[in-house]
Enzyme design. Structure first.
Site, mmCIF file in Angstrom:
data_model
loop_
_atom_site.group_PDB
_atom_site.id
_atom_site.type_symbol
_atom_site.label_atom_id
_atom_site.label_comp_id
_atom_site.label_asym_id
_atom_site.label_seq_id
_atom_site.Cartn_x
_atom_site.Cartn_y
_atom_site.Cartn_z
ATOM 1 N N ASP A 7 56.066 90.600 52.828
ATOM 2 C CA ASP A 7 55.296 91.115 51.706
ATOM 3 C C ASP A 7 53.829 91.124 52.153
ATOM 4 O OD1 ASP A 7 54.398 88.503 51.509
ATOM 5 O OD2 ASP A 7 54.958 88.228 49.415
ATOM 6 N N CYS A 64 56.504 85.708 54.088
ATOM 7 C CA CYS A 64 55.699 85.876 52.880
ATOM 8 C C CYS A 64 54.653 84.761 52.916
ATOM 9 C CB CYS A 64 56.554 85.870 51.609
ATOM 10 S SG CYS A 64 57.450 84.361 51.239
ATOM 11 N N THR A 66 54.439 81.747 51.568
ATOM 12 C CA THR A 66 55.012 80.418 51.820
ATOM 13 C C THR A 66 56.309 80.465 52.625
ATOM 14 O OG1 THR A 66 56.267 80.621 49.778
ATOM 15 C CG2 THR A 66 54.127 79.498 49.637
ATOM 16 N N HIS A 97 73.127 74.400 64.715
ATOM 17 C CA HIS A 97 74.014 73.800 63.709
ATOM 18 C C HIS A 97 74.447 74.746 62.599
ATOM 19 C CE1 HIS A 97 72.459 69.409 64.532
ATOM 20 N NE2 HIS A 97 72.696 70.087 65.652
ATOM 21 N N HIS A 133 80.402 72.061 63.145
ATOM 22 C CA HIS A 133 79.419 72.966 62.547
ATOM 23 C C HIS A 133 80.098 74.214 61.979
ATOM 24 C CE1 HIS A 133 76.248 70.387 63.720
ATOM 25 N NE2 HIS A 133 76.433 70.555 65.022
#
Ligand code: RB5
Length: 146
Positions: A7, A64, A66, A97, A133
């Site tokens: 963004d 973005c 954060t 993992h 996993h």
């Protein structure tokens, strides 16, 4: 092919990251946005998750401010395992993992040099394929095949 989108909050770092990864030899497709004008991160997350699910891109990177909005959005999509990483240990571990297929970065949180390193490690680390996993990813609730 690596699909990348952001963004407005992630736009500047995205451009630098694309240049960095291209210099390292990666083929990159930029799914927008195309400026720092305010826009909605879910619109751009979807372009990359679609590209990963269709096989057009082997992995995706979403940025973005954060990284949180992008990761929430991407992880709603079945078949997408998106990892928001702010450190290199997590970037390596989530590939080994979780077989994560999308990396999310927070451009207002993680500086460019660290973001470049995180992305490189994410892209160059293969899934371990360990039975435990594979079993755990299966328990997330999707029809997972390593
Ligand atoms: C945009 O201001 C910001 O909310 C967005 O980039 C992101 O951080 C959302 O999670």
């Amino acid at each position: 092919m690596i699909g990348i989108a952001s963004d407005h909050g992630g736009y500047a770092l995205k451009k630098d990251l694309i240049a960095h990864l291209q210099k390292k030899g990666y083929e990159i497709k930029d799914y927008g946005c195309d400026s720092e004008e305010s826009c909605d991160y879910p619109d751009y997350a979807k372009k990359v998750t679609d590209a990963v699910l269709s096989g057009e891109c082997e992995k995706g990177i979403l940025l973005c401010g954060t990284g949180v909005g992008m990761s929430i959005t991407a992880n709603k999509v079945e078949g997408i395992r998106a990892a928001l990483c702010g450190d290199t240990f997590s970037a390596e571990a989530t590939r080994l993992h979780n077989d994560s297929n999308v990396l999310c970065l927070g451009a207002r949180v993680t500086g460019p040099e660290l973001a470049f390193k995180i992305a490189e490690i994410f892209l160059e680390t293969d899934f371990s394929g360990d039975e435990r996993h594979v079993r755990r990813i299966g328990k997330i609730g999707e029809d997972y095949k390593a």
